[in-house]
Design a protein around this motif. Structure first.
Motif, PDB file in Angstrom:
ATOM      1  N   UNK A   1       0.845  -1.214   0.000  1.00 64.56           N
ATOM      2  CA  UNK A   1       0.000   0.000   0.000  1.00 64.56           C
ATOM      3  C   UNK A   1       0.869   1.249   0.000  1.00 64.56           C
ATOM      4  N   UNK A   2       1.922   1.234   0.819  1.00 64.13           N
ATOM      5  CA  UNK A   2       2.806   2.399   0.901  1.00 64.13           C
ATOM      6  C   UNK A   2       3.468   2.674  -0.446  1.00 64.13           C
ATOM      7  N   UNK A   3       3.921   1.601  -1.117  1.00 63.00           N
ATOM      8  CA  UNK A   3       4.583   1.787  -2.419  1.00 63.00           C
ATOM      9  C   UNK A   3       3.604   2.295  -3.469  1.00 63.00           C
ATOM     10  N   UNK A   4       2.358   1.840  -3.379  1.00 62.45           N
ATOM     11  CA  UNK A   4       1.338   2.353  -4.320  1.00 62.45           C
ATOM     12  C   UNK A   4       1.122   3.854  -4.087  1.00 62.45           C
ATOM     13  N   UNK A   5       1.050   4.239  -2.817  1.00 63.48           N
ATOM     14  CA  UNK A   5       0.872   5.674  -2.523  1.00 63.48           C
ATOM     15  C   UNK A   5       2.070   6.472  -3.019  1.00 63.48           C
ATOM     16  N   UNK A   6       3.264   5.942  -2.799  1.00 60.67           N
ATOM     17  CA  UNK A   6       4.472   6.695  -3.152  1.00 60.67           C
ATOM     18  C   UNK A   6       4.699   6.753  -4.663  1.00 60.67           C
ATOM     19  N   UNK A   7       4.349   5.677  -5.381  1.00 60.38           N
ATOM     20  CA  UNK A   7       4.754   5.553  -6.790  1.00 60.38           C
ATOM     21  C   UNK A   7       3.602   5.644  -7.779  1.00 60.38           C
ATOM     22  N   UNK A   8       2.363   5.527  -7.270  1.00 62.94           N
ATOM     23  CA  UNK A   8       1.203   5.467  -8.174  1.00 62.94           C
ATOM     24  C   UNK A   8       1.057   6.702  -9.055  1.00 62.94           C
ATOM     25  N   UNK A   9       1.544   7.855  -8.575  1.00 62.36           N
ATOM     26  CA  UNK A   9       1.420   9.086  -9.364  1.00 62.36           C
ATOM     27  C   UNK A   9       2.462   9.215 -10.454  1.00 62.36           C
ATOM     28  N   UNK A  10       3.564   8.476 -10.338  1.00 63.32           N
ATOM     29  CA  UNK A  10       4.651   8.637 -11.312  1.00 63.32           C
ATOM     30  C   UNK A  10       4.856   7.416 -12.209  1.00 63.32           C
ATOM     31  N   UNK A  11       4.290   6.273 -11.821  1.00 66.50           N
ATOM     32  CA  UNK A  11       4.464   5.057 -12.624  1.00 66.50           C
ATOM     33  C   UNK A  11       3.102   4.493 -12.987  1.00 66.50           C
ATOM     34  N   UNK A  12       3.045   3.815 -14.135  1.00 66.57           N
ATOM     35  CA  UNK A  12       1.863   3.053 -14.532  1.00 66.57           C
ATOM     36  C   UNK A  12       1.967   1.721 -13.778  1.00 66.57           C
ATOM     37  N   UNK A  13       1.174   1.605 -12.701  1.00 70.66           N
ATOM     38  CA  UNK A  13       1.434   0.601 -11.664  1.00 70.66           C
ATOM     39  C   UNK A  13       0.225  -0.317 -11.461  1.00 70.66           C
ATOM     40  N   UNK A  14       0.481  -1.580 -11.140  1.00 73.11           N
ATOM     41  CA  UNK A  14      -0.591  -2.527 -10.796  1.00 73.11           C
ATOM     42  C   UNK A  14      -0.065  -3.505  -9.744  1.00 73.11           C
ATOM     43  N   UNK A  15      -0.996  -4.232  -9.143  1.00 76.55           N
ATOM     44  CA  UNK A  15      -0.650  -5.126  -8.029  1.00 76.55           C
ATOM     45  C   UNK A  15      -1.327  -6.484  -8.214  1.00 76.55           C
ATOM     46  N   UNK A  16      -0.611  -7.556  -7.878  1.00 81.41           N
ATOM     47  CA  UNK A  16      -1.210  -8.891  -7.739  1.00 81.41           C
ATOM     48  C   UNK A  16      -1.023  -9.309  -6.280  1.00 81.41           C
TER      49      UNK A  16
END
Ligand code: GTP
Length: 249
Positions: free
Chosen positions: A68-83
């Protein structure tokens, strides 16, 4: 005799002693069961697909909180997804969706139905399918974080699934955990010692934990963090950023 060369322990002449590794015999092939490092000739990730980082570690150590922390930190700058991986539920995916750290459709849940290591190391098909669904849904995906279910110290990701892996232990598991070793502690590309805010309360000595971790890991990095004190995991996010251009650029 089946007429095939089998990889098994045999006694060889003295000139082959170079392949001896100290338990009384030599191996017919270059195989060291105590080897800790990855293959030096490991291929680079294929161009055109998302970089994949596995997040593993014991039950409750903070894998979902770090994801969750990495999504908050990186979600605005990377095209990101999670499994996410859970044994019988979609608990971790549900938590991440409820927390609103990414659009819900960027999160896929795998139900392993068995010990988590079976789906991240032994048969990675369900996880690869989930990654490919995300890549199909979001063209140009930069990064997929794959969170394992909680497992023991032997559970690591197949290199066929994760390009890099983070292993998360926590101080509440006791300060002996890093010196117990196992491939997660000794070979993960990043070892996170989480919940440092609880160290005093559980009587864990952080200096012992980090010292043992460095001794077990050699040059590989170790990061002590508290997601209570730093909810966006800035140091872990920096490490993730450092992985992308180095291996993907
Ligand atoms: N005090 C403290 N609690 C934390 C920290 N990180 C996570 N937690 C808490 O620890 C508990 C377990 O965290 P999770 O992120 O669910 O752990 P997990 O490794 O994903 O758990 P499993 O998926 O069940 O293996 C939760 O209540 C978190 O809020 C931390 O740095 N400090």
């Amino acid at each position: 005799m089946l007429g095939i060369t089998r990889k098994r322990c045999v006694s060889l002449p003295a000139e082959d002693a170079v392949r001896s590794h100290g338990h009384g015999h030599v191996h017919a092939v270059d195989f060291d069961p105590t080897a800790a490092g990855p293959d030096h000739y490991e291929p680079e990730p294929a161009a055109g697909r998302a970089y994949r980082i596995g997040i593993g570690g014991p039950v409750g150590s903070g894998k979902t909180a770090l994801t969750a922390a990495l999504c908050r930190a990186l979600g605005g700058e990377l095209n990101l997804a999670v499994v996410t991986n859970d044994i019988y539920t979609t608990e971790d995916a549900d938590f991440l969706r409820r927390a609103g750290v990414l659009a819900p459709e960027r999160i896929e849940a795998v139900q392993t139905g068995a010990c988590p290591h079976t789906a991240i190391r032994d048969d990675i098909t369900a996880n690869l399918d989930a990654v490919e669904r995300l890549e199909g849904r979001f063209p140009g995906l930069d990064l997929v974080l794959i969170e394992s279910g909680g497992d023991n110290l032997t559970a690591v990701f197949s290199r066929g699934l994760a390009d890099s892996q983070i292993f998360v232990v926590d101080v509440a598991g006791g300060d002996k955990v890093p010196r117990k070793g196992g491939p997660g502690v000794t070979t993960a590309d990043l070892l996170v010692i989480n919940k440092t805010d609880l160290a005093d309360r559980v009587g864990a000595d952080l200096a012992v934990m980090t010292g043992d971790a460095h001794r077990m890991r050699g040059e590989l990095p170790v990061l002590a963090q508290s997601l209570v004190d730093t909810p966006d995991a800035p140091a872990a996010a920096d490490w993730v950023r450092s992985q992308l251009p180095a291996r993907h650029g």
